[in-house]
Write an enzyme that holds these catalytic residues in place. Structure first.
Site, PDB file in Angstrom:
ATOM      1  N   LEU A 139       0.865  -1.166   0.000  1.00  0.00           N
ATOM      2  CA  LEU A 139       0.000   0.000   0.000  1.00  0.00           C
ATOM      3  C   LEU A 139       0.910   1.227   0.000  1.00  0.00           C
ATOM      4  O   LEU A 139       1.981   1.204   0.613  1.00  0.00           O
ATOM      5  CB  LEU A 139      -0.899   0.035   1.242  1.00  0.00           C
ATOM      6  CG  LEU A 139      -1.906  -1.109   1.427  1.00  0.00           C
ATOM      7  CD1 LEU A 139      -2.648  -0.944   2.744  1.00  0.00           C
ATOM      8  CD2 LEU A 139      -2.890  -1.173   0.263  1.00  0.00           C
ATOM      9  N   ASP A 140       0.494   2.307  -0.678  1.00  0.00           N
ATOM     10  CA  ASP A 140       1.268   3.538  -0.614  1.00  0.00           C
ATOM     11  C   ASP A 140       1.425   3.966   0.843  1.00  0.00           C
ATOM     12  O   ASP A 140       0.571   3.656   1.686  1.00  0.00           O
ATOM     13  CB  ASP A 140       0.561   4.658  -1.390  1.00  0.00           C
ATOM     14  CG  ASP A 140       0.470   4.381  -2.880  1.00  0.00           C
ATOM     15  OD1 ASP A 140       1.233   3.523  -3.374  1.00  0.00           O
ATOM     16  OD2 ASP A 140      -0.366   5.011  -3.546  1.00  0.00           O
ATOM     17  N   ALA A 141       2.473   4.733   1.121  1.00  0.00           N
ATOM     18  CA  ALA A 141       2.758   5.138   2.504  1.00  0.00           C
ATOM     19  C   ALA A 141       1.562   5.837   3.149  1.00  0.00           C
ATOM     20  O   ALA A 141       1.267   5.618   4.329  1.00  0.00           O
ATOM     21  CB  ALA A 141       3.988   6.041   2.547  1.00  0.00           C
TER      22      ALA A 141
END
Length: 309
Positions: A139-141
């Site tokens: 998942l993106d940060a």
């Protein structure tokens, strides 16, 4: 070790931008090719070119390719707010908070899922590159929600295959600006790195096939809450596809969101949450599903919108 390559531009690349030609000739990303040009490691007929310069078939190309920077190894570091949703001998499922990357990368100095698991004493699989052991998807940060990490080597290989073969059901909720028309639809558009090389991705002809299905759950005056199912899992896929529809995720400044709306709703990141993840357990084969509630910042923004609508 730095690699030196000297060769003529192939006939088939006549007229291509030099960053695109380097990418195709040497298997580099466009971003990496642009970095080499900017560093003076590329000469075209003895002259340093601009990254947008078009190449001529037969032109003499001299390229120095230093080894790429390596990501640091994960460091055990507690991650406040990261909850364990499920764990057994083979997998651990977490509820990822915002501001946490899946694993260490070049240039990232913040906390990581791997570091948080190691700090809490959890074992992870040793398969894969050293900096992303056990990581089978990301998942993106600043995207929150459900994420699974492999603990055993068998779980790692089977989950990697399941994600690759699209046997995993990934469901997200996204608050996007405006009202998509139609209210339910599919975006089938290839994605690759943005030609600017600034870390963004974009719909690009010849990019990787990318398919996003969306359904409107709730419409407000200025925004719509969507349920999104992914067939593919490209970097920034939902963010890129929503931006391509002219309905970027609220708060997603990288992809054209309105900062005024984000500020009014108190959203300081892209409004995107992985609400559920379903897959066949890599050992038992039983279908399992894990879910995550909205974190406080996302839930609060919806309350504001509902009060206004």
């Amino acid at each position: 070790m730095t690699e030196q390559r000297n060769l003529p531009v192939p006939d088939g690349l006549e007229g291509e931008r030099i960053d695109a030609a380097l990418s195709r000739m040497f298997g580099l990303s466009r971003t990496r090719a642009a970095e080499l040009i900017a560093a003076g490691d590329v000469l075209l007929d003895g002259v340093t070119p601009a990254k947008s310069e078009r190449v001529r078939a037969g032109a003499w190309l001299q390229v120095r390719i230093p080894p790429p920077p390596t990501a640091p190894a994960p460091v055990a570091e507690p991650v406040p707010g990261m909850r364990i949703l499920y764990e057994d001998e083979d997998i651990v499922v977490i509820d990822k908070p915002t501001g946490v990357a899946a694993h260490p990368t070049v240039g990232w100095t913040g906390p990581t899922v791997l570091g948080g698991l190691l700090a809490a004493g959890h074992r992870v699989a040793t398969s894969g590159a050293a900096e992303r052991q056990g990581i089978v998807h990301r998942l993106d940060a600043n995207t929150t929600g459900v994420m699974v990490v492999a603990k055993s080597e068998t779980a790692y290989s089977r989950l990697k295959r399941a994600f690759k073969e699209r046997d995993v059901e990934k469901r997200y909720h996204a608050l996007v600006q405006g009202h998509p028309d139609p209210l339910r639809g599919t975006v089938d558009a290839p994605i690759d790195r943005h030609p600017s090389g600034n870390g963004r991705f974009a719909v690009v002809a010849g990019g990787k096939p990318s398919i996003t299905h969306y359904t409107t759950i709730e419409a407000f005056r200025a925004a719509s809450l969507l349920e999104i199912d992914l067939e593919t899992g490209r970097t920034h896929q939902i963010r890129v596809h929503m931006s391509a529809l002219r309905h970027p995720c609220v708060g997603d400044m990288l992809y054209g969101a309105d900062p005024t709306l984000a500020a009014r709703l108190g959203v300081r990141r892209q409004w995107l949450h992985a609400v559920s993840l379903s897959f066949d357990h890599p050992i038992t084969g039983h279908r399992v599903t894990f879910t995550s509630d909205y974190p406080e910042d996302l839930a609060r923004s919806l309350e504001i919108l509902r009060a206004e609508s």
